[in-house]
Design a protein around this motif. Structure first.
Motif, PDB file in Angstrom:
ATOM      1  N   GLY A 269       0.818  -1.206   0.000  1.00 21.23           N
ATOM      2  CA  GLY A 269       0.000   0.000   0.000  1.00 21.23           C
ATOM      3  C   GLY A 269       0.849   1.253   0.000  1.00 21.23           C
ATOM      4  N   GLU A 270       0.217   2.373  -0.280  1.00 19.83           N
ATOM      5  CA  GLU A 270       0.919   3.655  -0.349  1.00 19.83           C
ATOM      6  C   GLU A 270       0.180   4.694   0.484  1.00 19.83           C
ATOM      7  OE1 GLU A 270       3.315   6.683  -0.861  1.00 19.83           O
ATOM      8  OE2 GLU A 270       3.811   4.814  -1.893  1.00 19.83           O
ATOM      9  N   THR A 271       0.865   5.233   1.508  1.00 17.42           N
ATOM     10  CA  THR A 271       0.401   6.400   2.270  1.00 17.42           C
ATOM     11  C   THR A 271      -0.935   6.149   2.967  1.00 17.42           C
ATOM     12  OG1 THR A 271       1.372   7.648   0.433  1.00 17.42           O
ATOM     13  CG2 THR A 271       0.352   8.931   2.155  1.00 17.42           C
ATOM     14  N   ALA A 272      -1.182   4.916   3.392  1.00 17.17           N
ATOM     15  CA  ALA A 272      -2.441   4.609   4.083  1.00 17.17           C
ATOM     16  C   ALA A 272      -2.248   4.669   5.598  1.00 17.17           C
ATOM     17  CB  ALA A 272      -2.953   3.236   3.678  1.00 17.17           C
ATOM     18  N   ARG A 273      -3.202   5.301   6.272  1.00 16.97           N
ATOM     19  CA  ARG A 273      -3.185   5.400   7.733  1.00 16.97           C
ATOM     20  C   ARG A 273      -4.080   4.327   8.330  1.00 16.97           C
ATOM     21  NH1 ARG A 273      -3.688  11.630   9.648  1.00 16.97           N
ATOM     22  NH2 ARG A 273      -4.802  10.557  11.345  1.00 16.97           N
ATOM     23  N   SER A 274      -3.575   3.668   9.362  1.00 12.08           N
ATOM     24  CA  SER A 274      -4.363   2.627  10.019  1.00 12.08           C
ATOM     25  C   SER A 274      -5.644   3.189  10.624  1.00 12.08           C
ATOM     26  CB  SER A 274      -3.519   1.961  11.105  1.00 12.08           C
ATOM     27  OG  SER A 274      -4.248   0.971  11.785  1.00 12.08           O
ATOM     28  N   ASP A 275      -5.553   4.406  11.196  1.00 10.23           N
ATOM     29  CA  ASP A 275      -6.716   4.944  11.896  1.00 10.23           C
ATOM     30  C   ASP A 275      -7.783   5.481  10.945  1.00 10.23           C
ATOM     31  OD1 ASP A 275      -5.329   7.165  11.005  1.00 10.23           O
ATOM     32  OD2 ASP A 275      -5.505   8.286  12.868  1.00 10.23           O
ATOM     33  N   HIS A 276      -7.579   5.379   9.627  1.00 10.53           N
ATOM     34  CA  HIS A 276      -8.619   5.755   8.673  1.00 10.53           C
ATOM     35  C   HIS A 276      -9.213   4.527   7.982  1.00 10.53           C
ATOM     36  CE1 HIS A 276      -8.670  10.280   8.242  1.00 10.53           C
ATOM     37  NE2 HIS A 276      -7.802  10.061   9.205  1.00 10.53           N
ATOM     38  N   PHE A 277      -8.935   3.350   8.525  1.00 11.44           N
ATOM     39  CA  PHE A 277      -9.578   2.119   8.064  1.00 11.44           C
ATOM     40  C   PHE A 277     -10.771   1.823   8.973  1.00 11.44           C
ATOM     41  CE2 PHE A 277      -7.112  -0.783   5.074  1.00 11.44           C
ATOM     42  CZ  PHE A 277      -6.545   0.271   4.397  1.00 11.44           C
ATOM     43  N   GLY A 278     -11.944   1.708   8.360  1.00  9.29           N
ATOM     44  CA  GLY A 278     -13.127   1.372   9.146  1.00  9.29           C
ATOM     45  C   GLY A 278     -12.948   0.066   9.908  1.00  9.29           C
ATOM     46  N   LEU A 279     -12.194  -0.872   9.341  1.00  9.21           N
ATOM     47  CA  LEU A 279     -11.923  -2.149  10.014  1.00  9.21           C
ATOM     48  C   LEU A 279     -11.263  -1.950  11.365  1.00  9.21           C
ATOM     49  CD1 LEU A 279     -10.447  -4.179   7.020  1.00  9.21           C
ATOM     50  CD2 LEU A 279     -12.649  -4.618   8.120  1.00  9.21           C
ATOM     51  N   ASN A 280     -10.530  -0.845  11.521  1.00  9.24           N
ATOM     52  CA  ASN A 280      -9.759  -0.599  12.742  1.00  9.24           C
ATOM     53  C   ASN A 280     -10.442   0.376  13.692  1.00  9.24           C
ATOM     54  OD1 ASN A 280      -7.839  -2.299  11.677  1.00  9.24           O
ATOM     55  ND2 ASN A 280      -6.592  -0.649  10.837  1.00  9.24           N
ATOM     56  N   GLY A 281     -11.733   0.637  13.471  1.00  9.58           N
ATOM     57  CA  GLY A 281     -12.485   1.463  14.398  1.00  9.58           C
ATOM     58  C   GLY A 281     -12.707   2.890  13.965  1.00  9.58           C
ATOM     59  N   TYR A 282     -12.320   3.240  12.745  1.00 10.21           N
ATOM     60  CA  TYR A 282     -12.556   4.600  12.246  1.00 10.21           C
ATOM     61  C   TYR A 282     -14.052   4.860  12.162  1.00 10.21           C
ATOM     62  CZ  TYR A 282     -11.917   8.725   9.194  1.00 10.21           C
ATOM     63  OH  TYR A 282     -11.916   9.992   8.652  1.00 10.21           O
ATOM     64  N   ALA A 283     -14.464   6.081  12.520  1.00  8.92           N
ATOM     65  CA  ALA A 283     -15.895   6.411  12.573  1.00  8.92           C
ATOM     66  C   ALA A 283     -16.565   6.268  11.216  1.00  8.92           C
ATOM     67  CB  ALA A 283     -16.076   7.830  13.107  1.00  8.92           C
ATOM     68  N   ARG A 284     -15.839   6.541  10.145  1.00  8.75           N
ATOM     69  CA  ARG A 284     -16.385   6.394   8.801  1.00  8.75           C
ATOM     70  C   ARG A 284     -16.148   4.964   8.290  1.00  8.75           C
ATOM     71  NH1 ARG A 284     -14.456  11.873   5.555  1.00  8.75           N
ATOM     72  NH2 ARG A 284     -16.347  13.077   5.952  1.00  8.75           N
ATOM     73  N   ASP A 285     -17.129   4.452   7.577  1.00  7.42           N
ATOM     74  CA  ASP A 285     -16.998   3.106   7.028  1.00  7.42           C
ATOM     75  C   ASP A 285     -16.246   3.184   5.701  1.00  7.42           C
ATOM     76  OD1 ASP A 285     -17.161   0.454   6.527  1.00  7.42           O
ATOM     77  OD2 ASP A 285     -19.289   0.437   5.998  1.00  7.42           O
ATOM     78  N   THR A 286     -14.936   3.274   5.774  1.00  8.25           N
ATOM     79  CA  THR A 286     -14.107   3.400   4.573  1.00  8.25           C
ATOM     80  C   THR A 286     -13.741   2.044   3.977  1.00  8.25           C
ATOM     81  OG1 THR A 286     -12.153   3.506   5.990  1.00  8.25           O
ATOM     82  CG2 THR A 286     -13.106   5.607   5.272  1.00  8.25           C
TER      83      THR A 286
ATOM     84  N   LEU B 219      -2.165 -10.570   1.253  1.00  8.95           N
ATOM     85  CA  LEU B 219      -1.712  -9.759   2.383  1.00  8.95           C
ATOM     86  C   LEU B 219      -1.503  -8.335   1.886  1.00  8.95           C
ATOM     87  CD1 LEU B 219      -0.733  -9.648   5.369  1.00  8.95           C
ATOM     88  CD2 LEU B 219       1.581 -10.033   4.500  1.00  8.95           C
ATOM     89  N   TYR B 220      -2.095  -7.378   2.591  1.00  6.55           N
ATOM     90  CA  TYR B 220      -1.934  -5.956   2.262  1.00  6.55           C
ATOM     91  C   TYR B 220      -1.213  -5.275   3.412  1.00  6.55           C
ATOM     92  CZ  TYR B 220      -3.222  -0.993   2.176  1.00  6.55           C
ATOM     93  OH  TYR B 220      -3.187   0.389   2.217  1.00  6.55           O
ATOM     94  N   LEU B 221      -0.191  -4.458   3.087  1.00  4.05           N
ATOM     95  CA  LEU B 221       0.556  -3.725   4.112  1.00  4.05           C
ATOM     96  C   LEU B 221       1.024  -2.403   3.508  1.00  4.05           C
ATOM     97  CD1 LEU B 221       1.930  -3.579   6.900  1.00  4.05           C
ATOM     98  CD2 LEU B 221       3.854  -4.870   5.935  1.00  4.05           C
ATOM     99  N   SER B 222       0.704  -1.299   4.164  1.00  2.00           N
ATOM    100  CA  SER B 222       1.092   0.015   3.645  1.00  2.00           C
ATOM    101  C   SER B 222       2.543   0.327   3.988  1.00  2.00           C
ATOM    102  CB  SER B 222       0.181   1.101   4.220  1.00  2.00           C
ATOM    103  OG  SER B 222       0.498   2.363   3.660  1.00  2.00           O
ATOM    104  N   ASP B 223       3.170   1.156   3.132  1.00  2.43           N
ATOM    105  CA  ASP B 223       4.585   1.486   3.348  1.00  2.43           C
ATOM    106  C   ASP B 223       4.776   2.517   4.451  1.00  2.43           C
ATOM    107  OD1 ASP B 223       3.518   3.612   1.901  1.00  2.43           O
ATOM    108  OD2 ASP B 223       5.185   3.745   0.478  1.00  2.43           O
ATOM    109  N   HIS B 224       3.860   3.456   4.599  1.00  2.55           N
ATOM    110  CA  HIS B 224       3.938   4.480   5.648  1.00  2.55           C
ATOM    111  C   HIS B 224       2.579   5.163   5.736  1.00  2.55           C
ATOM    112  CE1 HIS B 224       4.101   7.528   2.489  1.00  2.55           C
ATOM    113  NE2 HIS B 224       5.038   6.804   1.908  1.00  2.55           N
ATOM    114  N   GLY B 225       2.427   6.055   6.717  1.00  4.46           N
ATOM    115  CA  GLY B 225       1.172   6.771   6.887  1.00  4.46           C
ATOM    116  C   GLY B 225       1.216   8.166   6.287  1.00  4.46           C
ATOM    117  N   GLU B 226       0.428   9.082   6.880  1.00  2.00           N
ATOM    118  CA  GLU B 226       0.281  10.418   6.310  1.00  2.00           C
ATOM    119  C   GLU B 226      -0.203  11.383   7.385  1.00  2.00           C
ATOM    120  OE1 GLU B 226      -0.185  12.514   2.278  1.00  2.00           O
ATOM    121  OE2 GLU B 226       1.236  11.313   3.434  1.00  2.00           O
TER     122      GLU B 226
END
Length: 605
Positions: free
Chosen positions: A276-293, A493-500
């Motif tokens: 992945g590219e520039t994805a933040r964990s806290d913006h994944f709905g799977l991880n509890g983000y308020a928006r269902d992304t 398996l999906y894994l982002s390189d870093h956040g933003e």
């Protein structure tokens, strides 16, 4: 006839005198002042004096990010004003010292103007995106492709450069440099360098009580001294490799072999690793983000680890590190190059392939294995639908994937396939370009690459749309894998390189040096999906894996987790760093079965 005490003032033919009654007084005064300034600039100056003036100008005009940061840290004027004065002295002295090497009377004006323009551009990006120009950031910027450069261009950039560079540019054009002999200039430049060095040393010693804790607790300040930091970083990136020894390629694939699960296999494994590219964990709905992304991933019942941290804060640092067998600390301290995960997988006999949707490429990871760009070649219809120039949406990687798979060597493909897909993902600042019109769920979104022009809600909408598009892309990839189940045992398996950074603490984008980068630039999502064939093949316990989703992991775990999942035996494999090791095998399956049945022998519920 004029008397003996009469005087006259020569003026260009046809130009009225200042006191000409036909010329308005303000215009005449302006002309008078202009001629005075022009005459002042026309006086010959030494190159050293120009260097001192230019350094003082740049320190005052092109260091606003530094002054603002010092004011923020200090809080009260009584605290930050002395800090600003100290840093101003050091910045002026450092710039004079650096430019003293250019204090020559010929051919230096373009060089000085180039330094001014560089300082103006760097200040624009520091103010706009709150980045610092350390060597890692500059190396990342130097690998930016034409599309990314276009995203970073704006009228605001042009205006900010003009505001900083116009005045010194005009002055450099007009002023005259006093000619001096080469030897005379050389020793005088040396004296200037020594003088500012002593002044800076004396000032640093006198203010050490204030400066030492300030610089120790805020290491980013050293990379905000403009243009010193950018010039230092440019020199480090450009000339650093020249003074380093030639790197050897250290083999790490010796002894790589396929494990027992390949003996008499009914179907070979097909493993897709999405970088992945520039994805933040806290913006994944799977991880509890308020928006269902992430509705598509949720519907496919994937596993999502919630405490995963990256190796770096930019692609250039993270991607080679996450595929390395060394781990973050050893990778950053290495003196030679090492073979990576892709080399080991290929040496084991598997068919491996790297598919890239970034013009910047794989950062050396795929150099020794088959690889291709997702947008070359492309059908004209696909290109018009998914691409803007040479920049494409990630769905382009799914086009022609069956043909790419079939083109791999048959003898390797019969053993197993590992396909790496490198996303464009959520690469900024043009987040709005990272999602298709039919996938935009959060509106209005920021439609500008100048993030300061957008409200925070619009910025979040644009970024979250890019995450939602990644969710849809991963859902389609899983569906494609399920379609391969008749011939393969699939997994992803999906894994982002870093956040933003999206404005937190006034920061935008990424690339802040790791030691003081905010959490959002290091906390990344990691998602896995296992088909029934792969689950049975590797005897994966679903309940065990679900129970470990809050286990702290890093990019260091990727190398060993993939080798364990693909059952590749090699001396470099460390079971302790395999995120799935304890959830794989007969014992894990037996434990899972007992938990499902319960102590009474009946299925719970």
């Amino acid at each position: 006839m004029l008397g003996s005490n009469s005087s006259s003032v020569a003026r260009p033919q046809g130009e009225p005198a200042v006191d000409d009654p036909l010329v308005p007084a303000p215009v005449g005064a302006l002309r008078s002042h202009w001629r005075a300034v022009d005459a002042w600039l026309a006086r010959p100056r030494t190159a050293r004096r120009v260097v001192v003036w230019l350094s003082l100008y740049l320190a005052l005009v092109a260091n606003w990010p530094l002054w603002i940061e010092l004011a923020r840290i200090g809080g009260a004027p009584s605290v930050y004003l002395p800090s600003i004065a100290s840093m101003l002295l050091l910045t002026v002295c450092g710039t004079v010292a650096l430019l003293s090497f250019t204090a020559w009377s010929r051919w230096m004006k373009p060089v000085w103007f180039g330094v001014v323009v560089l300082a103006a551009v760097v200040q624009h990006y520091m103010l706009s995106y709150r980045v610092v120009m350390d060597p890692s950031m500059l190396a990342n910027a130097m690998q930016t492709d034409a599309n990314e450069v276009r995203d970073l261009m704006s009228w605001r950039l042009l205006l900010n450069v003009i505001l900083v560079a116009a005045l010194p540019g005009w002055a450099l054009w007009c002023l005259r440099l006093a000619p001096q002999r080469l030897v005379s200039q050389a020793w005088r430049n040396g004296v200037l360098l020594l003088a500012v060095a002593l002044l800076a040393a004396g000032g640093a010693m006198a203010m050490n009580r204030q400066l030492a804790p300030l610089m120790r607790n805020n290491a980013n300040l050293r990379y905000m001294m403009n243009p010193l930091a950018s010039l230092y970083s440019a020199g480090s990136v450009t000339f650093g490799p020249v003074f380093k020894h030639n790197r050897r390629l250290i083999p790490m694939s010796g002894g790589a072999a396929l494990g027992a699960s390949y003996a008499g296999q009914a179907k070979p494994p097909l493993f897709v690793l999405v970088v992945g590219e520039t994805a933040r964990s806290d913006h994944f709905g799977l991880n509890g983000y308020a928006r269902d992304t992430t509705p598509q991933l949720a519907a496919r019942k994937v596993l999502s680890w919630r405490d995963v941290h990256s190796c770096g804060t930019n692609t250039l640092a993270s991607v080679p590190c996450m595929f390395s067998p060394l781990g973050k600390q050893a990778f950053e301290g290495r003196k030679d190059d090492y073979e990576n995960l892709m080399d080991v997988l290929q040496a084991s006999g598997l068919a491996v392939f790297w598919l890239d949707n970034q013009a910047g490429g794989c950062k050396g990871v795929c150099d020794r294995i088959p690889h291709a760009s997702a947008f070359d070649p492309l059908d004209v219809g696909v290109k018009s639908a998914l691409c803007d120039g040479d920049e494409c949406l990630d769905d382009v990687m799914l086009k022609g994937l069956d043909q790419r798979l079939a083109a791999l060597p048959a003898e390797r493909r019969a053993k197993g396939v590992v396909l790496v897909m490198h996303q464009m993902g959520s690469h900024g600042p043009s987040y709005f370009k990272r999602s298709s019109p039919d996938s935009k769920r959060f509106l209005p979104e920021c439609r500008s690459n100048a993030l300061a022009e957008c409200s925070h809600s619009e910025l979040l909408n644009g970024y979250d749309n890019s995450i939602a598009y990644t969710d849809r892309f991963l859902g389609k990839t899983i569906d494609w894998l399920q379609g391969q189940s008749a011939a393969f045992d699939p997994a992803l398996l999906y894994l982002s390189d870093h956040g933003e950074s999206l404005g937190e603490y006034g920061l935008f984008l990424h690339g802040v040096p790791y030691s003081f980068a905010p959490e959002v630039q290091k906390h990344v999502p990691m998602v896995a999906w296992f088909g029934e064939g792969m689950t049975a093949r590797r005897q994966l316990s679903a309940s065990c894996m679900s129970a470990g989703l809050d286990t702290p992991l890093t990019h260091d775990n990727l190398y060993h987790t993939v080798l364990g999942l693909m059952d590749v035996k090699t001396p470099t494999y460390l079971p302790a760093l395999d995120a799935l090791a304890s959830c794989r095998g007969r014992d894990a399956m037996a434990t899972s079965s007992r938990a499902a049945v319960g102590p009474s022998g009946r299925t719970p519920g």
